[in-house]
Design an enzyme around this catalytic site. Structure first.
Site, PDB file in Angstrom:
ATOM      1  N   GLU A  36     118.737 -36.054 -37.822  1.00 34.71           N
ATOM      2  CA  GLU A  36     120.022 -35.367 -37.918  1.00 34.71           C
ATOM      3  C   GLU A  36     121.120 -36.412 -38.022  1.00 34.71           C
ATOM      4  OE1 GLU A  36     120.391 -32.509 -34.731  1.00 34.71           O
ATOM      5  OE2 GLU A  36     118.476 -31.589 -35.218  1.00 34.71           O
ATOM      6  N   ASP A  51     117.565 -24.845 -37.245  1.00 38.88           N
ATOM      7  CA  ASP A  51     118.843 -25.354 -36.741  1.00 38.88           C
ATOM      8  C   ASP A  51     118.725 -26.829 -36.365  1.00 38.88           C
ATOM      9  OD1 ASP A  51     121.584 -24.901 -35.865  1.00 38.88           O
ATOM     10  OD2 ASP A  51     120.847 -25.134 -33.814  1.00 38.88           O
ATOM     11  N   HIS A  68     122.501 -27.815 -36.595  1.00 41.64           N
ATOM     12  CA  HIS A  68     122.393 -27.908 -35.135  1.00 41.64           C
ATOM     13  C   HIS A  68     123.633 -27.334 -34.439  1.00 41.64           C
ATOM     14  CE1 HIS A  68     120.286 -30.310 -31.710  1.00 41.64           C
ATOM     15  NE2 HIS A  68     120.777 -29.160 -31.281  1.00 41.64           N
ATOM     16  N   VAL A  69     123.873 -26.063 -34.733  1.00 42.19           N
ATOM     17  CA  VAL A  69     125.028 -25.373 -34.132  1.00 42.19           C
ATOM     18  C   VAL A  69     124.616 -24.102 -33.398  1.00 42.19           C
ATOM     19  CG1 VAL A  69     126.777 -26.248 -35.735  1.00 42.19           C
ATOM     20  CG2 VAL A  69     125.476 -24.196 -36.349  1.00 42.19           C
ATOM     21  N   VAL A 128     114.914 -23.494 -33.074  1.00 41.84           N
ATOM     22  CA  VAL A 128     116.234 -23.750 -32.488  1.00 41.84           C
ATOM     23  C   VAL A 128     116.108 -24.720 -31.308  1.00 41.84           C
ATOM     24  CG1 VAL A 128     117.389 -21.627 -33.196  1.00 41.84           C
ATOM     25  CG2 VAL A 128     115.982 -21.605 -31.147  1.00 41.84           C
ATOM     26  N   ALA A 129     114.976 -25.441 -31.267  1.00 41.99           N
ATOM     27  CA  ALA A 129     114.734 -26.328 -30.120  1.00 41.99           C
ATOM     28  C   ALA A 129     115.011 -27.779 -30.516  1.00 41.99           C
ATOM     29  CB  ALA A 129     113.308 -26.141 -29.629  1.00 41.99           C
TER      30      ALA A 129
HETATM   31  C1  GLV Z   1     121.309 -28.364 -27.746  1.00 39.29           C
HETATM   32  O1  GLV Z   1     120.682 -28.767 -28.664  1.00 39.29           O
HETATM   33  C2  GLV Z   1     120.854 -28.379 -26.384  1.00 39.29           C
HETATM   34  O2  GLV Z   1     119.796 -28.963 -26.108  1.00 39.29           O
HETATM   35  O3  GLV Z   1     121.535 -27.825 -25.511  1.00 39.29           O
END
Ligand code: GLV
Length: 335
Positions: A277, A272, A296-297, A246-247
């Site tokens: 992208e 994600d 990416h949500v 998620v990074a």
């Molecule tokens: C989202 O991807 C963020 O870095 O805040």
């Protein structure tokens, strides 16, 4: 009165009037302009005198905005700004800390989903099939028997640790500087004291990976962390382990990940974020049965603007008062 400070809030989606008022209320010195535009090109000629900028993906060149002194990023990740020469004249700050509740829940959702075989359940539901060997196919792995390894132990990592512990998991983590305190901002009530069962330095990443049923990537993308999860790291993971990213997609060698998912050495992946992208339509990741992906949500929450602009308002107060800003990026480290 001292000189006015020109502040530009540049977003892709409209911001509510009460939040704009909250920014303006910080100081009578602030002249806050809000512009909504899909890109820098469509923003128009707005840069004259702008000293402070709140922005998501786009920042101007020094020529466009010679008076710019501070860029407040709308996100936690700032890798997309790092090469911009405007950072030689302007300090950069992030919204690190605001994503802990929602991303913590996202990570738990994915660990529960893989542990309780949700992707496979959905596949059988789509086929309207009640399989004969359902006890074998859907036998869960209980989180209380599992170890999670968190790569990058900041505000989101600590929240994952807290939630994972509530499910009885063992929590391991790696962190760039294991002796250093976390200087990042955090939401009230989310204490910085949460410690993993064991903290590893980056050089011992593989030793940690070998222990984990779930590996969660939460590190910033920098030249040092790019492709930190490659073929060797994937091979070091426990057979059947699940990778949750998620990074940033750039942390992972994507072809190596696809290979490990195809070979079944990796049990699955929840992704994600991606190297490119939007994820290209021909990426095998779309259709691999052991992948759950989202566009990416993971960082989205109904409270996003309130939290991000709340942090910006506090930073504006500090800027006007000449106090140190929160979440200042160290350009040498890249986060
Ligand atoms: C989202 O991807 C963020 O870095 O805040």
């Amino acid at each position: 009165m001292p000189d006015p400070i020109s502040v530009l809030v540049f977003t892709q989606t409209p911001i509510s009037e009460p939040l704009i008022k909250r920014l303006r209320a910080v100081s009578p010195r602030l002249r806050v302009e809000v512009r909504v535009a899909p890109s820098l090109d469509e923003l128009g000629d707005v840069w004259r005198g702008v000293e402070v900028l709140y922005t998501s993906w786009f920042a101007p060149t020094p020529q466009m905005a010679p008076d710019l002194r501070w860029v407040q990023g709308q996100f936690a990740g700032v890798d997309h700004f790092l090469g911009n020469p405007v950072l030689q004249q302007a300090v950069l700050t992030t919204t690190s800390g605001i994503h802990a509740p929602n991303l913590g829940e996202y990570v738990l959702m994915m660990m529960l989903a893989f542990g309780h075989r949700l992707p496979r359940l959905l596949q059988y539901q789509q086929k309207s099939e009640w399989p004969q060997d359902r006890y074998r196919l859907f036998a869960p792995a209980e989180l209380c028997d599992c170890t999670v390894g968190i790569v990058g132990y900041g505000s989101i990592g600590r929240q994952v640790a807290r939630l994972a512990r509530a499910f009885g998991m063992r929590v391991l983590a790696t962190k760039r500087n294991i002796a250093g305190a976390d200087a990042g901002w955090h939401l009230p009530g989310l204490s910085v004291a949460e410690q993993p069962d064991r903290l590893y330095p980056p050089a011992e990443l593989k030793a940690m990976l070998a222990e984990c049923d779930y590996v969660v990537l939460l590190a910033p993308l920098t030249p040092e962390t790019e492709k930190m999860i490659g073929a060797a790291e994937l091979a070091a993971m426990k057979p059947g382990a699940v990778l949750i990213n998620v990074a940033r997609g750039g942390l992972v060698d994507e072809p190596a990940l696809i290979e490990a998912l195809r070979a079944g050495t990796l049990g699955g992946a929840a992704l994600d974020v991606f190297t490119r992208e939007p994820l290209p339509a021909d990426s095998p990741l779309w259709t691999l049965p052991n992948v759950v992906l989202s566009p990416h949500v993971g960082g989205i929450t109904p409270h996003y603007d309130e939290r991000a602009l709340g942090l910006f308002a506090e930073n504006l107060r500090r800027y006007v008062a000449g106090e140190p800003l929160l979440n200042v990026v160290d350009l040498k480290k890249g986060y």
